[in-house]
Scaffold this motif. Structure first.
Motif, short mmCIF file in Angstrom:
data_model
loop_
_atom_site.label_atom_id
_atom_site.label_comp_id
_atom_site.label_asym_id
_atom_site.label_seq_id
_atom_site.Cartn_x
_atom_site.Cartn_y
_atom_site.Cartn_z
N SER A 145 0.83 -1.20 0.00
CA SER A 145 0.00 0.00 0.00
C SER A 145 0.84 1.22 0.00
O SER A 145 0.55 2.21 -0.70
N ALA A 146 1.94 1.25 0.75
CA ALA A 146 2.84 2.41 0.78
C ALA A 146 3.47 2.63 -0.58
O ALA A 146 3.60 3.77 -1.05
N GLU A 147 3.83 1.62 -1.23
CA GLU A 147 4.47 1.73 -2.56
C GLU A 147 3.48 2.29 -3.55
O GLU A 147 3.83 3.14 -4.39
N MET A 148 2.21 1.82 -3.46
CA MET A 148 1.21 2.35 -4.38
C MET A 148 1.01 3.81 -4.16
O MET A 148 0.84 4.59 -5.10
N MET A 149 0.98 4.23 -2.87
CA MET A 149 0.79 5.64 -2.58
C MET A 149 1.94 6.46 -3.15
O MET A 149 1.73 7.54 -3.71
N ARG A 150 3.12 5.97 -2.99
CA ARG A 150 4.27 6.72 -3.51
C ARG A 150 4.18 6.84 -5.03
O ARG A 150 4.47 7.89 -5.60
N ILE A 151 3.75 5.76 -5.72
CA ILE A 151 3.61 5.82 -7.17
C ILE A 151 2.52 6.80 -7.55
O ILE A 151 2.65 7.54 -8.53
N GLN A 152 1.41 6.84 -6.73
CA GLN A 152 0.34 7.77 -7.02
C GLN A 152 0.84 9.18 -6.90
O GLN A 152 0.51 10.06 -7.70
N GLU A 153 1.64 9.45 -5.89
CA GLU A 153 2.18 10.80 -5.70
C GLU A 153 3.10 11.17 -6.87
O GLU A 153 3.08 12.29 -7.37
N GLU A 154 3.90 10.19 -7.31
CA GLU A 154 4.80 10.45 -8.44
C GLU A 154 4.01 10.76 -9.70
O GLU A 154 4.35 11.67 -10.47
N LEU A 155 2.88 10.02 -9.91
CA LEU A 155 2.06 10.27 -11.07
C LEU A 155 1.44 11.65 -11.01
O LEU A 155 1.38 12.37 -12.04
N ALA A 156 1.05 12.06 -9.82
CA ALA A 156 0.46 13.39 -9.68
C ALA A 156 1.51 14.46 -9.99
O ALA A 156 1.23 15.47 -10.64
N PHE A 157 2.75 14.27 -9.50
CA PHE A 157 3.82 15.24 -9.75
C PHE A 157 4.15 15.34 -11.26
O PHE A 157 4.30 16.44 -11.80
#
Length: 727
Positions: free
Chosen positions: A423-435
């Protein structure tokens, strides 16, 4: 004369053979082909050599080649003989290449060769000087043969005597007269006589005089021509000097012309344009340079005006920024797509872990995760094929499906996965996609583009516009360059045409023809002068006065020679007339001697024999029983041999009385004699041998049997068995 010894160093079959002889009879007996004739010819060759008599030039006897040495070695003889109380030793080399004769006086061997003068054939005839007999006369008198005399016409002077005693003076005088007359000659065209030579000399001097007169006239004419040619040569050299000066001027102009011709093929710069205008040869050329220069200047101004300083830099800067942002956007999109791929992979991992728990089927959550994975695969494929809109939609669907599946799965399991690692990894990927979405949106907002596809289309349009504008500018530059090149080509062609017309106006061909004509005339005059000078130098020593004096001297010499010949003919005719008177007195003595010999050897059968000096002393005999006169050739063979014997013996005795006792040679002479005739002939030879040396060669022993007792009882005679000598 008595022969003591003969050495045949090389003669026919003999080599280093030595023969010594008795003072009386020397009988050589041997079979045929044993060398008897070779020895006899060797003795005669040792005395006289191997040349003919009574010829003006050297001619060798036919037996010269016959008696060449059979073995390698010298063709040479040595003979020792006594004459007038002295002993002589005569050496002869018979080879034509090294022919030589040397005479020595024994016992001291004093050489006497140079005491005897050479005759006109450059020969020293020692025996002829001693005896007054040539080779032909010597063999005719001393060699008893069954043949006529070889030199009967020359024998008469040798028989000259007065009524009391021998007188060789008349013989010598007549021989000298004949020799001098023969030397003078009868025909003016004879080359080897004094008369012929004097006539030829006179003709030569006459030709030289005519030549000298012709040369004198030619020299006078050449002297006048030389003066005219010298004047012409000076004028031509002055003309040549002026032409050479003109040649230097034209050479300088030609060099400058060549330089301008070469430069007309290159593009001038500003300095060269000024040089062309300043050095123009004509107004037409100057106008051509100015017009072409002005046209090129206008083209240059037009090109500079079309390119403003800022416009090209703004377009290029905008394109550069556009290209930079495009490359940055491509990198952001690649990162965005990589993040989506990682998110899909993480969702798939989570789904597999859920499947391992007790569950009744996958349910609809599993189907959501399956859809997310499939959508991510479609997005990757679209991105690989550069379908950016399809790729973006697929990746967006993947995100939505993965989020929904994750949410419901978390609620169904009833546990909190927020703190777990996936779940933490997915969140980090989501943040990267937003950036990444924010940065890409900021980049698109700078260019006022709604999405990435519009940005890409805008970039392509601007690049195409820039390329089209640059193409137009390039085409215009090429057109202007082609126009400039055309102007330069037309200018170069026009300049070269001007240069050609200018060079044609120089008239160089006329000048070159004038130079060539002047050089040709000058060379011709020089050759005439050199030829005339050479002719004058060649004829410098020719004098008309000297040639005339030599011609007159040759005339006088010919006249003196003709007077001398006339005087010699008168003296000879007078002497011959005296000899004819003498012949009436001497012929009876010779005939008596021949009749006496014939009576002795024929036992008185023939008592009257006559020799005819007018017919080479031919023999006639009187038959006593019918008083008929017979020619020699009408008698039997035996009688003919006896008549030959009587003829030779009569002459032999008569000549010996004038000189001294001569040797006598017989070579198989008694072959046709019967025994009684042989005995009578040999008995007569015994009487002769008391005063003369006799050499008798026989192929039988008949003579030996008759003389055997006499030969064994006397030291004066000797038998020589030739076979034993050779052995």
């Amino acid at each position: 004369m008595r022969i003591e010894e003969v050495q045949l160093k090389g003669f026919g079959k003999y080599q280093d053979a030595v023969f010594r002889f008795a003072p009386g009879i020397n009988l050589f007996f041997a079979p045929n082909e044993a060398g008897k004739s070779t020895l006899l010819h060797g003795m005669i060759a040792a005395l006289y050599g191997m040349k003919r008599d009574y010829v003006k030039t050297t001619r060798y006897l036919p037996e010269y080649e016959k008696y060449r040495p059979w073995q390698p070695g010298p063709y040479e003889t040595i003979i020792t003989y006594q004459l007038a109380g002295r002993t002589y030793r005569l050496h002869r080399s018979l080879l034509k290449e090294r022919e030589e004769a040397r005479l020595f006086l024994d016992p001291e061997w004093t050489e006497l060769t140079d005491v005897y003068q050479e005759d006109r054939r450059k020969e020293r005839n020692f025996i002829e000087k001693h005896l007054g007999l040539s080779r032909s006369l010597f063999t005719d008198v001393t060699w008893i043969r069954r043949e006529p005399l070889a030199a009967g016409e020359h024998l008469m002077p040798a028989l000259m005597t007065d009524t009391q005693e021998t007188s060789p003076i008349a013989n010598k005088i007549l021989a000298d007269l004949e020799r001098d007359l023969s030397a003078i000659g009868k025909k003016e065209k004879a080359e080897n006589t004094l008369l012929g030579k004097a006539t030829a000399l006179l003709s030569q001097k006459e030709a030289e005089l005519r030549q000298a007169e012709v040369v004198s006239q030619e020299m006078s004419q050449l002297s006048r021509q030389l003066a005219d040619w010298e004047s012409e040569r000076v004028s031509l050299e002055q003309l040549r000097h002026r032409l050479l000066q003109k040649k230097a001027y034209w050479a300088k102009r030609e060099e400058e012309w060549q330089k301008r011709w070469q430069l007309s093929h290159s593009v001038p710069d500003e300095e060269q344009w000024r040089w062309w205008e300043e050095t123009s040869f004509s107004q037409e050329e100057r106008v051509l340079h100015q017009q072409t220069h002005a046209a090129l200047h206008r083209l240059q101004i037009a090109e500079e005006s079309e390119h403003e300083p800022m416009a090209p830099s703004q377009d290029q800067e905008m394109l550069r920024r556009l290209q930079t942002d495009y490359e940055q956007g491509v990198a952001l999109r690649r990162q965005w797509e990589d993040a989506h791929v990682r998110l899909a992979q993480l969702a798939a991992t989570t789904r597999r872990s859920e499947s391992r728990e007790p569950h009744q089927g996958l349910g609809w959550v599993a189907w959501l995760w399956t859809g997310a994975v499939a959508s991510a695969g479609i997005g990757v494929i679209s991105w690989l094929f550069e379908q950016s809109s399809s790729s973006a939609a697929a990746f967006a669907l993947t995100a939505v499906l993965a989020a929904v599946a994750w949410f419901f799965g978390r609620k169904r399991k009833g546990r909190n996965l927020v703190d777990s690692l996936p779940s933490a990894e997915m969140m980090r990927i989501q943040e990267e996609l937003a950036f990444l979405d924010d940065r890409l949106g900021a980049l698109l907002s700078q260019w006022q583009m709604p999405d990435w596809e519009a940005f890409v289309e805008y970039r392509e349009q601007r690049q195409k516009q820039f390329q089209e504008r640059e193409g137009r500018h390039t085409a215009e530059r090429i057109s202007r360059q082609e126009e400039a090149n055309k102007l330069i080509r037309e200018w170069g062609t026009a300049v070269r045409e001007c240069l050609t017309r200018e060079k044609q106006a120089w008239g160089l061909q006329d000048w070159q023809r004038e130079c060539a004509r002047a050089e040709e005339q000058l060379q011709e005059v020089r050759e005439r002068i050199a030829k005339a000078t050479g002719q004058m130098e060649a004829h410098e020593g020719i004098s008309v006065a000297q040639s005339r004096a030599e011609y007159e001297e040759a005339q006088a010499g010919l006249a003196r020679l003709l007077e001398k010949r006339e005087a010699l003919q008168l003296a000879r005719d007078a002497l011959v007339e005296a000899m004819a008177e003498w012949n009436r007195d001497v012929s009876p003595g010779v005939n008596r001697q021949a009749s006496l010999v014939m009576e002795k050897i024929s036992e008185g059968r023939y008592r009257e024999v006559r020799l005819d000096p007018r017919d080479s002393f031919s023999v006639k005999v009187l038959e006593p029983w019918n008083q008929r006169v017979l020619e020699q050739e009408h008698c039997s063979t035996g009688t003919q041999d006896q008549l030959y014997f009587a003829q030779r013996m009569a002459l032999f005795h008569h000549v010996s009385q004038q000189t001294e006792p001569l040797p006598l040679f017989l070579d198989d002479h008694f072959v046709h004699y019967d025994q009684r005739r042989l005995e009578r002939a040999l008995a007569y030879l015994e009487e002769v041998s008391e005063e003369h040396q006799i050499f008798l060669f026989s192929c039988t022993d008949r003579e030996l049997l008759v003389w055997e007792r006499m030969l064994s009882a006397s030291q004066r005679h000797q038998a020589h068995p030739l076979a034993e000598i050779l052995a």
